[in-house]
Enzyme design. Sequence first.
Site, PDB file in Angstrom:
ATOM      1  N   MET A  30       0.842  -1.039   0.004  1.00 18.64           N
ATOM      2  CA  MET A  30       0.141  -0.098   0.011  1.00 18.64           C
ATOM      3  C   MET A  30       0.897   1.189  -0.066  1.00 18.64           C
ATOM      4  SD  MET A  30      -3.407  -0.912   1.965  1.00 18.64           S
ATOM      5  CE  MET A  30      -2.883  -0.397   3.500  1.00 18.64           C
ATOM      6  N   HIS A  34       9.063   1.115   3.363  1.00 18.96           N
ATOM      7  CA  HIS A  34      10.268   0.875   4.431  1.00 18.96           C
ATOM      8  C   HIS A  34      11.105  -0.178   4.007  1.00 18.96           C
ATOM      9  CE1 HIS A  34       7.549  -1.920   6.367  1.00 18.96           C
ATOM     10  NE2 HIS A  34       6.672  -0.924   6.565  1.00 18.96           N
ATOM     11  N   HIS A  37       9.414  -3.310   3.493  1.00 21.40           N
ATOM     12  CA  HIS A  37       9.127  -3.803   2.013  1.00 21.40           C
ATOM     13  C   HIS A  37      10.229  -3.970   1.307  1.00 21.40           C
ATOM     14  CE1 HIS A  37       5.659  -1.102   3.490  1.00 21.40           C
ATOM     15  NE2 HIS A  37       5.044  -1.930   3.198  1.00 21.40           N
ATOM     16  N   GLY A 147       4.807 -10.172   4.166  1.00 23.55           N
ATOM     17  CA  GLY A 147       5.722 -10.013   5.261  1.00 23.55           C
ATOM     18  C   GLY A 147       5.151 -10.958   6.390  1.00 23.55           C
ATOM     19  N   ASP A 150       2.407  -9.331   9.305  1.00 24.12           N
ATOM     20  CA  ASP A 150       0.945  -9.442   9.001  1.00 24.12           C
ATOM     21  C   ASP A 150       0.617 -10.859   8.999  1.00 24.12           C
ATOM     22  OD1 ASP A 150       0.124  -6.629   8.559  1.00 24.12           O
ATOM     23  OD2 ASP A 150       1.592  -6.724   7.080  1.00 24.12           O
ATOM     24  N   GLN A 153      -2.808 -12.121   7.958  1.00 24.92           N
ATOM     25  CA  GLN A 153      -3.134 -11.675   6.506  1.00 24.92           C
ATOM     26  C   GLN A 153      -2.442 -12.769   5.649  1.00 24.92           C
ATOM     27  OE1 GLN A 153      -2.729  -7.782   4.444  1.00 24.92           O
ATOM     28  NE2 GLN A 153      -0.509  -8.566   4.062  1.00 24.92           N
ATOM     29  N   LYS A 184       8.865  -2.595  11.867  1.00 30.27           N
ATOM     30  CA  LYS A 184       8.618  -1.620  10.833  1.00 30.27           C
ATOM     31  C   LYS A 184       7.395  -1.727  10.446  1.00 30.27           C
ATOM     32  CE  LYS A 184      13.424  -0.858   9.828  1.00 30.27           C
ATOM     33  NZ  LYS A 184      14.173   0.434   9.498  1.00 30.27           N
ATOM     34  N   SER A 185       6.622  -0.549  10.351  1.00 30.40           N
ATOM     35  CA  SER A 185       5.369  -0.323   9.799  1.00 30.40           C
ATOM     36  C   SER A 185       5.262   1.079   9.348  1.00 30.40           C
ATOM     37  CB  SER A 185       4.493  -0.472  10.908  1.00 30.40           C
ATOM     38  OG  SER A 185       2.983  -0.233  10.554  1.00 30.40           O
ATOM     39  N   SER A 186       4.264   1.193   8.252  1.00 28.64           N
ATOM     40  CA  SER A 186       4.061   2.472   7.726  1.00 28.64           C
ATOM     41  C   SER A 186       3.414   3.519   8.657  1.00 28.64           C
ATOM     42  CB  SER A 186       2.920   2.444   6.467  1.00 28.64           C
ATOM     43  OG  SER A 186       3.768   1.660   5.292  1.00 28.64           O
TER      44      SER A 186
END
Length: 287
Positions: A30, A34, A37, A147, A150, A153, A184-186
């Site tokens: 999305m 970072h 990703h 990843g 999640d 997911q 790490k996460s947006s």
Amino acid sequence: MEITGSIQNVRETVKKWRQQGLSVGFVPTMGYLHEGHKSLIVKAVSDNDKVVVSDFVNPIQFGANEDLSTYPRDIELDKKLCEAAGADLIFHPQPDEMYASDFSTYVEAQNVSRELCGRTRPTHFRGVCTVVCKLFHIVMPDRAYFGQKDAQQLAVIRRMVRDLNMDIEIVGCPIVREADGLAKSSRNTYLNEEERKAALALSKAIFYGEEMIRNGERKAKVVLAAMRSIIEEEPLAKIDYVEMTDADSIEPIETAQGRTLTAIAVYIGKTRLIDNFIVDLREVDQS
Ligand code: PAF
């Protein structure tokens, strides 16, 4: 590296690659990319001849009161990261390229979507499955990269791919953390200085819980209570869930066994963060 918002362009480019006998890896995102990703893209580049990254904030996976309008976006930053990681094509569509105004077809992996995040975000995984299914049809990759952060997911996508006989290998990649442990996460960009410090309660609880299981504790109740008390020490933290489930079915378990997922979701101020660890007890008990 090419960037396009057109489904038709993606199809034509991938078709050309296929005619040359090249393999195709795919990293759905999305955006606001970072290092987490980047690690997926780098892995995809090492496994495949060509790599497509999708960069699309998918409206149908956000609930009514969630952060769709404020979700961070920066396509220039994303282009740089994709280029540096070695991607070949970015697919960056507008919402109307992906969804007709009378769009009405959804994909849902039912049981595996019910627990953990599914409890408070009841339509989230339906939105994820639907967009990932559409993206798979557009890109037609050999392999797709997700990843482990999640974890639910990833389990949901694996279930959809199995149940619908999609001929795509799903590759799960390890969680990437900041030097101090925060996954790490947006969404970490939402945190102010004080909240950023408070967010370390998540990784502290995760590391402690994993250590307990690796040291022989098997009772979910005991591990989860210890993790909860670490999080509850942090005044800015509010627990959504701290749970132990089977890593594939996402069914709650009382005793750690097989591939065991321990997952947490915690609000730090208004920001909801998730983290998890998986221990494969079949490997641990053999060693
Ligand atoms: O993990 C994400 O960023 C999204 O849920 C995904 C898989 C790209 C679908 O929109």
